[in-house]
Design a protein around this motif. Structure first.
Motif, PDB file in Angstrom:
ATOM      1  N   SER A 118       0.639   4.307  -2.641  1.00 17.96           N
ATOM      2  CA  SER A 118       0.400   5.684  -2.199  1.00 17.96           C
ATOM      3  C   SER A 118       1.454   6.637  -2.751  1.00 17.96           C
ATOM      4  O   SER A 118       1.122   7.743  -3.196  1.00 17.96           O
ATOM      5  CB  SER A 118       0.386   5.762  -0.669  1.00 17.96           C
ATOM      6  OG  SER A 118      -0.692   5.030  -0.157  1.00 17.96           O
TER       7      SER A 118
ATOM      8  N   HIS B 117       0.828  -1.212   0.000  1.00 21.90           N
ATOM      9  CA  HIS B 117       0.000   0.000   0.000  1.00 21.90           C
ATOM     10  C   HIS B 117       0.860   1.258   0.000  1.00 21.90           C
ATOM     11  O   HIS B 117       0.505   2.256  -0.630  1.00 21.90           O
ATOM     12  CB  HIS B 117      -0.951   0.009   1.201  1.00 21.90           C
ATOM     13  CG  HIS B 117      -2.069  -0.980   1.091  1.00 21.90           C
ATOM     14  ND1 HIS B 117      -3.044  -0.919   0.128  1.00 21.90           N
ATOM     15  CD2 HIS B 117      -2.356  -2.073   1.852  1.00 21.90           C
ATOM     16  CE1 HIS B 117      -3.886  -1.921   0.283  1.00 21.90           C
ATOM     17  NE2 HIS B 117      -3.495  -2.641   1.324  1.00 21.90           N
ATOM     18  N   GLU B 118       1.996   1.231   0.699  1.00 17.78           N
ATOM     19  CA  GLU B 118       2.868   2.402   0.756  1.00 17.78           C
ATOM     20  C   GLU B 118       3.422   2.753  -0.627  1.00 17.78           C
ATOM     21  O   GLU B 118       3.517   3.927  -0.983  1.00 17.78           O
ATOM     22  CB  GLU B 118       4.028   2.172   1.743  1.00 17.78           C
ATOM     23  CG  GLU B 118       3.595   2.033   3.189  1.00 17.78           C
ATOM     24  CD  GLU B 118       3.035   0.636   3.530  1.00 17.78           C
ATOM     25  OE1 GLU B 118       3.276  -0.351   2.784  1.00 17.78           O
ATOM     26  OE2 GLU B 118       2.320   0.544   4.550  1.00 17.78           O
TER      27      GLU B 118
ATOM     28  N   ASP C 155       0.785   7.042  -6.493  1.00 21.20           N
ATOM     29  CA  ASP C 155      -0.427   7.846  -6.681  1.00 21.20           C
ATOM     30  C   ASP C 155      -0.153   9.321  -6.384  1.00 21.20           C
ATOM     31  O   ASP C 155      -0.594  10.204  -7.114  1.00 21.20           O
ATOM     32  CB  ASP C 155      -1.562   7.337  -5.786  1.00 21.20           C
ATOM     33  CG  ASP C 155      -2.139   6.005  -6.254  1.00 21.20           C
ATOM     34  OD1 ASP C 155      -1.866   5.590  -7.406  1.00 21.20           O
ATOM     35  OD2 ASP C 155      -2.867   5.366  -5.457  1.00 21.20           O
TER      36      ASP C 155
END
Length: 180
Positions: free
Chosen positions: A54, A50-51, A57
């Motif tokens: 992120s 997820h990091e 993004d």
């Protein structure tokens, strides 16, 4: 790292506990989800966290499109590792089982598959490293052949994925605007 990222299919059981460490998409293909991984040196695989998502993004990087481009660049020509042909020379089945383990991921290369199967096709992912694409207009003998191939691959797989046959649109997200 971004140049190493590719899409990968994993069993939905991997994410059902809620502890999957990175982004994934639930698909219409029952029992299968789409995740992303980096293919590291020495055949190591690192799932995207997820990091990482992120960070990409936040930088405005379309990392999912880049992952598909990376897959396309890694795909040999011809893309099949094996094929069956009709008497007229037309391809009716391809096997996707490559040394990089991304055979099923190549089922996402729809432009290439639509050129190979202009009358339509279906797909199967019996193992995490093996996929099949085959013509939609099969006779009973060819249908029995593909069903036997799929069931045999699934039952003998070290890492089974799905014993089912899917239409290509089943590889699309069931939640198109959302990545978990």
């Amino acid at each position: 790292m971004l140049s190493l990222v590719v899409p990968v299919f994993v069993p939905s059981s991997f994410v059902e506990t809620g502890s999957w460490p990175g982004p994934y998409q639930t698909l219409r293909a029952r029992g299968v989800v789409l995740a992303w991984a980096a293919l590291m040196p020495g055949d190591a695989v690192q799932y995207i966290l997820h990091e990482m998502q992120s960070d990409w993004d936040a930088q405005g990087i379309d990392w999912k499109t880049r992952a598909l481009q990376n897959l396309r660049e890694r795909t040999p020509e011809p893309m099949a590792s094996g094929a069956l042909f009709r008497d007229n020379g037309e391809t009716w089945l391809i096997s996707l089982m490559h040394s990089d383990g991304l055979g099923p991921s190549r089922l996402l290369l729809t432009d290439e598959l639509e050129r190979l199967f202009p009358k339509g096709y279906r797909v199967a992912m019996p193992e995490r490293n093996r996929g099949f694409a085959f013509a939609e207009d099969l006779d009973d003998v060819d249908t029995d052949t593909i069903e036997s191939l799929i069931q045999g691959s699934y039952s003998r797989a070290e890492q089974p994925l799905s014993p089912e046959i899917f239409s290509p649109d089943h590889l699309l997200s069931a939640t198109p605007s959302r990545i978990t």
